[in-house]
Design an enzyme around this catalytic site. Sequence first.
Site, short mmCIF file in Angstrom:
data_model
loop_
_atom_site.label_atom_id
_atom_site.label_comp_id
_atom_site.label_asym_id
_atom_site.label_seq_id
_atom_site.Cartn_x
_atom_site.Cartn_y
_atom_site.Cartn_z
CE LYS A 25 27.07 48.72 56.17
NZ LYS A 25 25.70 48.92 56.67
NE ARG A 52 18.36 47.15 56.42
CZ ARG A 52 19.52 47.82 56.36
NH1 ARG A 52 20.01 48.21 55.19
NH2 ARG A 52 20.18 48.09 57.45
CE1 TYR A 78 37.33 46.95 23.08
CE2 TYR A 78 37.51 47.85 25.30
CZ TYR A 78 37.79 46.85 24.38
OH TYR A 78 38.52 45.77 24.76
C1 LIG Z 1 25.53 50.13 57.23
C2 LIG Z 1 24.90 50.30 58.51
C3 LIG Z 1 25.33 51.30 59.40
C4 LIG Z 1 26.34 52.33 59.04
O1 LIG Z 1 25.71 53.32 58.27
P1 LIG Z 1 26.47 54.65 57.81
O2 LIG Z 1 25.42 55.50 57.27
O3 LIG Z 1 27.47 54.26 56.81
O4 LIG Z 1 27.11 55.21 59.04
C5 LIG Z 1 24.75 51.32 60.65
N1 LIG Z 1 23.79 50.44 61.00
C6 LIG Z 1 23.32 49.50 60.16
C7 LIG Z 1 22.28 48.57 60.63
C8 LIG Z 1 23.84 49.41 58.90
O5 LIG Z 1 23.39 48.47 58.05
#
Ligand SMILES: *Cc1c(COP(=O)(O)O)cnc(C)c1O
Length: 689
Positions: free
Chosen positions: A354, A448, A581
């Site tokens: 992602k 969540r 700046y």
């Molecule tokens: C982002 C995410 C992961 C990956 O998490 P990491 O700690 O980066 O390995 C796994 N499962 C869900 C549902 C996530 O949102």
Amino acid sequence: MRTRPALDRARLLAAVLVVCIHTGPLSSVSPGWDFWLTRVLARTAVPFFLMVTGYFLARGGWKDTQRFLKKTALTYLAAVALYLPLNLYGGGFGPLEWVKKLFLDGTLYHLWYFPAVLLGVLTARALSRLGPAAALAAAGGLYLIGLGGDSYWGLVSGLPGAAACYEAIFTLSSYTRNGLFYAPLFLLLGAAGHRWSKRASLAGAALSLAAMTGEGFLLRGLGWQRHDSMYLALPLCMVFLFSLLLRVNRGEDRRARRLSLLIYLLHPWVIVLVRGGAKALKLTELLVVNSLGHFCAVLALTLAAALALDALRPIRPSPAARAWRELDLDALRHNGSVLQSRLSPGCELMAVVKADGYGHGARAVARSLQRSGVRAFAVACLAEGIALRRAGVGGLILILGYTPPEEVPLLRRWRLTQAVADEEHGAALNAEGKPVRVHLAIDTGMRRLGVPAEDTAALSRLYGMKNLKIGGVFSHLCVSDQPEDRSAADYTQGQLARFYRAAEWLRANGFDPGALHIQASGGILHLPPQPCAYARAGIALYGVGSGGAADAVEAGLRPVLSLRARVACVRQLRPGEAAGYGLAFRAERDTRLAVLSIGYADGLPRELAQNGGRVLLHGRSCPMAGRMCMDQLLVDVTGVPGVRAGDAATLIGRDGGLTIRAEEVARRCGTITNELLSRLGHRVAQVVR
Ligand SMILES: *Cc1c(COP(=O)(O)O)cnc(C)c1O
């Protein structure tokens, strides 16, 4: 430093020699000289192309073979298409003949080179496993066999058994220079890259060329030649010529490479056009019958066409022009296998890519992992899933975040699997009336996304929705990265227990939970192997820890990403002068500041510059100075002599003996690596190492 790209310039010369072979520039002037030019001297051209190919492939340990084969095969296909009209005009081929032409002879007289180099590279690489001497001996043996069917046909055709063998070869390919007998030797001679002194090379080249001249005229006189591509003296001559070029070669000329290929590809069409045009213009005498006129016309037009096509080529800025992220895909694959080895048998890695692969580039990451056997991927949203499919990623792609029900048609078209966020989301997806693949999210305590683990009534209602094709059930742990904290560890155990209880309840009530998954990076690194079908690895796959580096280092993970930027210019400040700046940097002594072309618009946190941020330049650590700008930042390089515009600075990664880890940068800015890396902007180009 002066450059003398002899190898690349020689390609141009070689391409012109090939044009000579096909136009016979001296044929109407002196048949003897024409024979020498086109049947002796010009016979060095194709071996030279093969030798540079072998030279460069072997220098990279034959690692680029795959890419070379792919690129060459595509060029060949384009050339086949280009000459299809001529094939059809000439009456076309039968199906079997097409196969023979495509794989051995080439579909027009000059195109035999492509199948020869493709087959030759595969053969040469296979032979090179025998060791250099044995490989050369084997390729030399093949070459001798080829000679018998070429310039020494007169010698061989008298021997009854041999002649029959050669006739068998000729039913497959028209000449022995096509196929197996010719290309491997030159590829391997190039791979060997012999280098003698300039004088020895020059003398050797002159002597062997003289020998080849004698050999050519003798064989022609004897009438032995069935064809005239191969001579005994040719390999020797090539080794000396190549040694000479290697001796003087310095730098490269990519344009010469491109032009030589275009000349090679285009000139047969130009020959056709010159003949046709000369007839139409009533200039046949000058442009066709007069061999020099013909050659000059063909060469000039081919060159013009090649230059024009080359100028039309799309030009992209070099990715390493300003600020770039460098991906180490070996490290990525290494991390994948380290993480996989921590899972229970039967549990597969689901690579979480992602947010554009946590800022690494989802496309490159997913494709590389797919090649090393990963078959499941997770993204945050629909668009990311579609982008992966477009990049050719197969297998399971799970969308972890919310997708509105009206997008069900796209989920279906791209065979994406949607996480069901809660009962209402499931019902809305179901109501679209078309089957959709889903995994059920179960909330075990993060609060969540997900159906509460104890809400069995909701679970059984979801299983009653006939359009939800439930292929898995998963949950997410929220404190699994703090194993040393007792209450966090207890919380994680509670989450696991709730998850497996829900799965058990489903099974007991006749509902198939499908693939279970609950671990993310923290869970993979800190929990024992779980009885699951997948583990979703994000940050650990990229070789860094979310908070500190300790976990990643201990597990033997290697950082995948380096972040680098160019020095734009270097300034000199006197004591008391200020810069940037707010004039936030003030020089206390004579100071040299380097301006780097990267800033907060590239995703770096702005506060980094004033929180002790540093960069590596020439293998030394240099502090950032003053306030970070949108597109630039200042670095104090007073202690590092020789820093100049164009130098590459390292913001994350290794330079010489020093390393800056992403965890350090994140800590200085009060954040975690996930945020730091996933915010690296689109303006930061990507370079795959
Ligand atoms: C982002 C995410 C992961 C990956 O998490 P990491 O700690 O980066 O390995 C796994 N499962 C869900 C549902 C996530 O949102």
